[in-house]
Design a protein around this motif. Structure first.
Motif, mmCIF file in Angstrom:
data_model
loop_
_atom_site.group_PDB
_atom_site.id
_atom_site.type_symbol
_atom_site.label_atom_id
_atom_site.label_comp_id
_atom_site.label_asym_id
_atom_site.label_seq_id
_atom_site.Cartn_x
_atom_site.Cartn_y
_atom_site.Cartn_z
ATOM 1 N N GLY A 108 -18.299 3.011 28.205
ATOM 2 C CA GLY A 108 -17.781 4.219 27.958
ATOM 3 C C GLY A 108 -16.350 4.193 28.710
ATOM 4 O O GLY A 108 -15.934 3.486 29.240
ATOM 5 N N GLY A 109 -15.757 5.586 29.026
ATOM 6 C CA GLY A 109 -14.408 5.690 29.713
ATOM 7 C C GLY A 109 -14.028 7.314 29.599
ATOM 8 O O GLY A 109 -14.050 7.729 28.567
ATOM 9 N N LEU A 110 -13.844 7.952 30.692
ATOM 10 C CA LEU A 110 -13.448 9.324 30.739
ATOM 11 C C LEU A 110 -14.377 10.283 29.846
ATOM 12 O O LEU A 110 -15.451 10.356 30.434
ATOM 13 N N ASN A 111 -13.998 10.749 28.947
ATOM 14 C CA ASN A 111 -14.763 11.652 28.291
ATOM 15 C C ASN A 111 -15.524 11.050 27.079
ATOM 16 O O ASN A 111 -16.428 11.644 26.455
ATOM 17 N N GLN A 169 -15.739 5.981 40.387
ATOM 18 C CA GLN A 169 -15.091 6.851 41.251
ATOM 19 C C GLN A 169 -15.038 8.207 41.053
ATOM 20 O O GLN A 169 -14.932 8.438 39.663
ATOM 21 N N PRO A 170 -15.131 9.254 41.909
ATOM 22 C CA PRO A 170 -14.871 10.820 41.461
ATOM 23 C C PRO A 170 -13.506 10.924 41.189
ATOM 24 O O PRO A 170 -12.506 10.090 41.609
ATOM 25 N N GLN A 216 -22.852 8.039 35.270
ATOM 26 C CA GLN A 216 -22.286 8.756 33.940
ATOM 27 C C GLN A 216 -20.966 9.076 34.298
ATOM 28 O O GLN A 216 -20.391 9.754 35.181
ATOM 29 N N GLN A 217 -19.968 8.823 33.404
ATOM 30 C CA GLN A 217 -18.437 9.566 33.384
ATOM 31 C C GLN A 217 -18.535 10.713 33.973
ATOM 32 O O GLN A 217 -18.715 11.558 33.330
ATOM 33 N N PRO A 218 -17.606 11.185 35.015
ATOM 34 C CA PRO A 218 -17.458 12.395 35.540
ATOM 35 C C PRO A 218 -16.741 13.446 34.465
ATOM 36 O O PRO A 218 -17.389 14.420 34.201
ATOM 37 N N ALA A 257 -20.422 16.975 38.663
ATOM 38 C CA ALA A 257 -20.168 15.745 37.888
ATOM 39 C C ALA A 257 -19.537 14.696 38.574
ATOM 40 O O ALA A 257 -19.948 13.402 38.382
ATOM 41 N N ASP A 258 -18.662 14.956 39.651
ATOM 42 C CA ASP A 258 -18.190 13.993 40.357
ATOM 43 C C ASP A 258 -19.037 13.128 41.295
ATOM 44 O O ASP A 258 -19.189 12.150 41.454
#
Length: 280
Positions: A108-111, A169-170, A216-218, A257-258
């Protein structure tokens, strides 16, 4: 005096209401509306067909340019039979592939969420919810409608079997100490329970209703909390997340989330090793 002298004829009265020009009759409003609607319908049909043709061309082009599934599989050290790798790397019909958004390894990535290591039954439920409309996302609905139940089962088991050991990373500027508190203990002043009370003590997920949160992606976690908070997502078991998210403010959403994204995902082998041994 001549009998038919024009000068002696009576002059007719002038009709001041006479208009030598034909009166313009207005076009009925329903006719205008009908013409306008037909024009819009024609434009939308053209745009839809153009987009479908363009999407089909892009999918075909991507398939022709992509390496064979076996080559990608060997290059990334992944394991899967030819049928599932065809779905993951090439898609099905005009539907694009899973890897085009989530990556062949489910990173995944970002959203776009990580799929690797998620419980298979959870992934299966989400795909079924996208197909039924219980969960809303136009791209996912388009893809999953091309899949059979067997396809969904294969894809879910494939991504569930991949371990992603690297934490993220956050990225949201959240308060990690506050996020840790929410994840482990919750905030009973606002009636927000601990994330780990449902999602596993290490955030590893509990199938079929509770996904893995660790690693998981923040951005994705925050987006989903915001969607539940706004009432745009509603497929949580017993509507648990609907109420929890509504009681969270944006700062707490960013914090948790972070924090969860920064946790190392729990490898599948660890989960298996931790399970109690069957009785002899």
């Amino acid at each position: 005096m001549k009998k038919n002298d024009p000068a002696q004829r009576p002059v007719p009265a002038v009709d001041e209401s006479f208009d030598p020009w034909e009166q313009v009759r207005p076009i009925p409003l329903f006719v205008v509306a009908l013409v306008f609607a037909l024009a819009i319908w024609g434009l939308l049909t053209y745009v839809s067909e153009y987009q479908a043709q363009r999407r089909a061309a892009e999918v075909q082009q991507a398939r022709q340019a992509a390496p064979a599934p076996a080559a990608q599989l060997a290059a990334q050290g992944l394991d899967g039979d030819a049928a599932v790798m065809e779905l993951v790397l090439a898609g099905k019909g005009q539907a694009w592939s899973c890897a085009s958004c989530h990556g062949a390894a489910g990173q995944g990535g970002l959203n776009t969420p990580r799929l690797a290591g998620q419980p298979a039954e959870y992934l299966k439920k989400q795909l079924q919810d996208f197909r039924s409309g219980l969960r809303h996302n136009e791209s996912m609905a388009y893809v999953v409608r091309a899949l059979t139940d067997d396809d969904i089962d294969m894809v879910a088991r494939y991504y569930a079997g991949i371990a992603l050991p690297a934490p993220l990373q956050p990225s949201l500027g959240g308060d990690l100490a506050r996020g840790k508190l929410l994840a482990e203990k919750g905030d009973w002043k606002t009636d927000v329970p601990a994330c780990f009370s449902c999602h596993g003590m290490q955030g590893e997920g509990v199938a079929p209703g509770f996904p893995a949160l660790a690693g998981q992606q923040p951005d994705y976690l925050f987006a989903q909390l915001a969607a539940w908070h706004a009432g745009e997502r509603g497929n949580s078991p017993q509507q648990l997340m609907d109420g929890i998210a509504r009681r969270m403010n944006p700062d707490d959403m960013r914090a948790v989330a972070d924090y969860l994204g920064s946790l190392p995902p729990v490898p599948a082998t660890t989960l298996v090793a931790a399970a109690p041994a069957p009785a002899p």
